[in-house]
Design a protein around this motif. Structure first.
Motif, PDB file in Angstrom:
ATOM      1  N   SER A   1       0.807  -1.229   0.000  1.00 36.88           N
ATOM      2  CA  SER A   1       0.000   0.000   0.000  1.00 36.88           C
ATOM      3  C   SER A   1       0.834   1.271   0.000  1.00 36.88           C
ATOM      4  CB  SER A   1      -0.931   0.009   1.221  1.00 36.88           C
ATOM      5  OG  SER A   1      -0.185   0.158   2.415  1.00 36.88           O
ATOM      6  N   LEU A   2       2.151   1.144   0.085  1.00 34.38           N
ATOM      7  CA  LEU A   2       3.011   2.332   0.082  1.00 34.38           C
ATOM      8  C   LEU A   2       2.711   3.232  -1.103  1.00 34.38           C
ATOM      9  CD1 LEU A   2       5.416   3.952   1.167  1.00 34.38           C
ATOM     10  CD2 LEU A   2       6.929   2.396  -0.088  1.00 34.38           C
ATOM     11  N   PHE A   3       2.445   2.633  -2.251  1.00 35.28           N
ATOM     12  CA  PHE A   3       2.165   3.403  -3.462  1.00 35.28           C
ATOM     13  C   PHE A   3       0.685   3.368  -3.830  1.00 35.28           C
ATOM     14  CE2 PHE A   3       6.682   2.442  -3.684  1.00 35.28           C
ATOM     15  CZ  PHE A   3       7.209   3.708  -3.940  1.00 35.28           C
ATOM     16  N   SER A   4      -0.157   3.206  -2.831  1.00 35.15           N
ATOM     17  CA  SER A   4      -1.606   3.294  -3.030  1.00 35.15           C
ATOM     18  C   SER A   4      -2.172   4.289  -2.018  1.00 35.15           C
ATOM     19  CB  SER A   4      -2.268   1.916  -2.848  1.00 35.15           C
ATOM     20  OG  SER A   4      -1.854   1.021  -3.849  1.00 35.15           O
ATOM     21  N   PRO A   5      -1.938   5.573  -2.228  1.00 39.15           N
ATOM     22  CA  PRO A   5      -2.362   6.572  -1.240  1.00 39.15           C
ATOM     23  C   PRO A   5      -3.860   6.558  -0.972  1.00 39.15           C
ATOM     24  CG  PRO A   5      -1.662   7.615  -3.305  1.00 39.15           C
ATOM     25  CD  PRO A   5      -1.242   6.184  -3.373  1.00 39.15           C
ATOM     26  N   GLU A   6      -4.637   6.052  -1.922  1.00 38.56           N
ATOM     27  CA  GLU A   6      -6.087   5.991  -1.701  1.00 38.56           C
ATOM     28  C   GLU A   6      -6.460   5.038  -0.571  1.00 38.56           C
ATOM     29  OE1 GLU A   6      -5.057   2.710  -4.526  1.00 38.56           O
ATOM     30  OE2 GLU A   6      -4.498   4.822  -4.302  1.00 38.56           O
ATOM     31  N   MET A   7      -5.519   4.163  -0.149  1.00 41.05           N
ATOM     32  CA  MET A   7      -5.798   3.231   0.941  1.00 41.05           C
ATOM     33  C   MET A   7      -5.583   3.852   2.316  1.00 41.05           C
ATOM     34  SD  MET A   7      -4.110  -0.301  -0.597  1.00 41.05           S
ATOM     35  CE  MET A   7      -4.568  -1.298   0.831  1.00 41.05           C
ATOM     36  N   ILE A   8      -4.993   5.047   2.363  1.00 38.33           N
ATOM     37  CA  ILE A   8      -4.762   5.727   3.640  1.00 38.33           C
ATOM     38  C   ILE A   8      -6.101   6.111   4.267  1.00 38.33           C
ATOM     39  CG2 ILE A   8      -3.830   7.828   4.694  1.00 38.33           C
ATOM     40  CD1 ILE A   8      -1.582   7.733   2.603  1.00 38.33           C
ATOM     41  N   GLN A   9      -6.263   5.779   5.548  1.00 37.15           N
ATOM     42  CA  GLN A   9      -7.534   6.043   6.230  1.00 37.15           C
ATOM     43  C   GLN A   9      -7.404   7.037   7.380  1.00 37.15           C
ATOM     44  OE1 GLN A   9      -9.879   2.569   7.147  1.00 37.15           O
ATOM     45  NE2 GLN A   9      -9.026   1.387   5.441  1.00 37.15           N
ATOM     46  N   ASP A  10      -6.195   7.352   7.777  1.00 34.45           N
ATOM     47  CA  ASP A  10      -5.983   8.272   8.900  1.00 34.45           C
ATOM     48  C   ASP A  10      -6.485   9.670   8.521  1.00 34.45           C
ATOM     49  OD1 ASP A  10      -5.076   9.875  10.941  1.00 34.45           O
ATOM     50  OD2 ASP A  10      -3.081   8.972  11.043  1.00 34.45           O
ATOM     51  N   PRO A  11      -7.499  10.177   9.209  1.00 32.23           N
ATOM     52  CA  PRO A  11      -8.065  11.491   8.838  1.00 32.23           C
ATOM     53  C   PRO A  11      -7.090  12.639   9.048  1.00 32.23           C
ATOM     54  CG  PRO A  11      -9.002  10.700  10.905  1.00 32.23           C
ATOM     55  CD  PRO A  11      -8.209   9.573  10.344  1.00 32.23           C
ATOM     56  N   LYS A  12      -6.036  12.430   9.834  1.00 30.73           N
ATOM     57  CA  LYS A  12      -5.056  13.495  10.091  1.00 30.73           C
ATOM     58  C   LYS A  12      -4.128  13.696   8.896  1.00 30.73           C
ATOM     59  CE  LYS A  12      -3.396  11.752  13.933  1.00 30.73           C
ATOM     60  NZ  LYS A  12      -4.263  10.587  14.158  1.00 30.73           N
ATOM     61  N   ILE A  13      -4.118  12.729   7.968  1.00 28.18           N
ATOM     62  CA  ILE A  13      -3.272  12.845   6.774  1.00 28.18           C
ATOM     63  C   ILE A  13      -4.110  13.482   5.670  1.00 28.18           C
ATOM     64  CG2 ILE A  13      -1.894  11.586   5.079  1.00 28.18           C
ATOM     65  CD1 ILE A  13      -1.488   9.408   7.208  1.00 28.18           C
ATOM     66  N   SER A  14      -3.895  14.763   5.450  1.00 26.39           N
ATOM     67  CA  SER A  14      -4.730  15.491   4.480  1.00 26.39           C
ATOM     68  C   SER A  14      -4.225  15.319   3.050  1.00 26.39           C
ATOM     69  CB  SER A  14      -4.776  16.975   4.848  1.00 26.39           C
ATOM     70  OG  SER A  14      -3.460  17.510   4.921  1.00 26.39           O
ATOM     71  N   ASP A  15      -2.905  15.389   2.860  1.00 22.06           N
ATOM     72  CA  ASP A  15      -2.328  15.228   1.519  1.00 22.06           C
ATOM     73  C   ASP A  15      -1.760  13.815   1.410  1.00 22.06           C
ATOM     74  OD1 ASP A  15      -0.918  15.301  -0.874  1.00 22.06           O
ATOM     75  OD2 ASP A  15      -0.260  17.373  -0.600  1.00 22.06           O
ATOM     76  N   LYS A  16      -2.575  12.903   0.955  1.00 21.21           N
ATOM     77  CA  LYS A  16      -2.181  11.501   0.924  1.00 21.21           C
ATOM     78  C   LYS A  16      -1.050  11.236  -0.065  1.00 21.21           C
ATOM     79  CE  LYS A  16      -6.802   9.950   2.308  1.00 21.21           C
ATOM     80  NZ  LYS A  16      -7.977   9.119   1.939  1.00 21.21           N
ATOM     81  N   GLU A  17      -1.096  11.897  -1.192  1.00 19.73           N
ATOM     82  CA  GLU A  17      -0.056  11.711  -2.211  1.00 19.73           C
ATOM     83  C   GLU A  17       1.306  12.145  -1.664  1.00 19.73           C
ATOM     84  OE1 GLU A  17      -0.248  10.521  -5.271  1.00 19.73           O
ATOM     85  OE2 GLU A  17      -2.421  10.388  -5.658  1.00 19.73           O
TER      86      GLU A  17
END
Length: 409
Positions: A271-287
């Motif tokens: 998932s390192l290169f799948s920013p769409e899988m990030i779920q932490d709401p504190k991470i605003s800029d996933k890319e």
């Protein structure tokens, strides 16, 4: 221009498998023999039947993928079977040029206190099978005279992120009964701490090549930071660490493995290169988060244990190998080690995994040698650093020999 390599060359070149689950890598015929010997009921007693019903070419989801472990773990609670499985695992790897393996499994799944099968018994049976294969191979004339590098191995013990109160294994069932007034997560962490303490003891007092700690099981809902104390104990006792991270959860799971668990390697890291899988709401800029994390991992030379077939099977949305994130790992210069995960459950070999990787990315010979080198330079070798360097040098010199024999420059 696309670089092509023959199957014969990829099979002959020296390889390492650093992400290799013992209980997911039995020979299908061996599983049948063991089940009959131990009275374990299987859905079928033919190889074709097991392939049709259990160990499939593709799976609907991770749950279906994990279904077969109920049968392999059941037979491996017989110590004769466990030793045989370890021996055959080494043999099967040697048959395709894999000269270094790190066999991993959760020893507590094999323990059965009522039958006197404790942690030490499980570990000695496993090591006995691997050591027998090592002795046989390294006694060959070509190895003794230095024409081929020797075979070696380490054992990585897995703690479990979660387990049920009943049916998961006799050990875990008994532990829940003994600690019935504890919160389930506390019981899980207690089991993990008991395992790591026992691992360090056996390594230090009896010289077993227990080289690393892993945490396996469902990522979602069971974050790595829950096991920080377990990883701290390993860290303080010079036991190396890998973490199943980024297999089925976002890149924040990978960050946690690095910062909370001192991970020396990453298991999967998909998932390192799948920013769409990030779920932490504190991470605003996933890319941006994914880009910076990837750069950090590359700069630190933290190796990623890549298991392509397994990822394709447990994440059906990937679809084709050309959509797999390996291409991004390769292009961002990450230290990637090509691994099988589970030779039986994924019906694969290290050679086949290399073929998949090379079908997705054009890899010139120098980069291919680098990929092979990571398996020997980023492993958790049981000897000291000087011995590890010498072993890696032998393996890479042999790579050059095999390349020349196959006319590859």
């Amino acid at each position: 221009m696309t670089t092509t390599y023959s199957h014969a060359f990829l099979k002959a070149m020296p390889k390492a498998d650093l992400h290799l689950h013992l209980d997911g890598s039995l020979r299908p015929q061996g599983l049948i023999e063991m089940a009959k010997r131990s009275g374990v009921e299987l859905p079928s007693y033919t190889v074709d039947g097991l392939y049709d019903l259990v160990f499939k070419e593709s799976y609907q989801n991770l749950g279906e993928y994990l279904n077969g472990f109920q049968y392999t773990c059941a037979v491996l609670r017989d110590m004769e079977n466990l030793e045989q499985a370890a021996y055959e695992l080494a043999q099967d790897n040697l048959a395709e040029g894999v000269i270094y393996i790190e066999a991993r499994f959760a020893p507590q799944l094999m323990m059965d206190p009522a039958r006197g099968i404790d942690f030490d018994t499980v570990m000695h049976a496993t090591n006995k099978g691997l050591a027998r294969a090592k002795h046989e191979y390294n006694s060959q004339t070509a190895v003794r005279e230095g024409h081929k590098p020797p075979f070696d191995y380490g054992i990585i013990n897995c703690a479990m992120r979660m387990f049920g109160k009943k049916g998961f294994s006799p050990y875990y069932t008994q532990l829940f009964q003994m600690l019935r007034d504890h919160e389930p997560k506390q019981v899980i962490k207690t089991a993990a701490m008991e395992m790591i303490r026992a691992s360090v003891r056996l390594r230090d007092e009896e010289g077993l090549p227990i080289v690393g700690l892993d945490i396996a099981g469902q990522e979602m809902g069971y974050p790595a930071h829950d096991f920080k104390e377990v990883y701290e104990y390993a860290h303080q006792n010079f036991l190396l660490k890998t973490v199943h991270a980024g297999e089925a959860y976002g890149a924040e799971s990978i960050f946690e493995a690095l910062t909370q668990c001192y991970a020396d390697r990453l298991g999967h890291g998909y998932s390192l290169f799948s920013p769409e899988m990030i779920q932490d709401p504190k991470i605003s800029d996933k890319e941006d988060y994914a880009r910076r994390l990837a750069s950090f991992i590359a700069d630190r030379r933290i190796a990623v244990e890549v298991c392509i077939t397994s990822n394709l099977q447990t994440n059906p949305d990937i679809g084709d190998v050309r959509n797999h994130n390996f291409k991004h790992m390769f292009n961002h210069r990450l230290a990637t080690v090509i691994c099988t995960d589970n030779r039986l459950v994924s019906r694969t070999t290290v050679t086949q995994e290399y073929e998949l990787a090379l079908s997705a990315v054009d890899v010139p010979l120098k980069r291919l040698k680098d990929m092979v080198a990571y398996g020997f330079k980023k492993n958790f070798f049981a000897g000291d650093y000087i011995e590890k360097r010498a072993y890696a040098k032998k393996a890479l010199e042999y790579f050059d020999t095999v390349a020349a024999e196959h006319g590859i420059k």
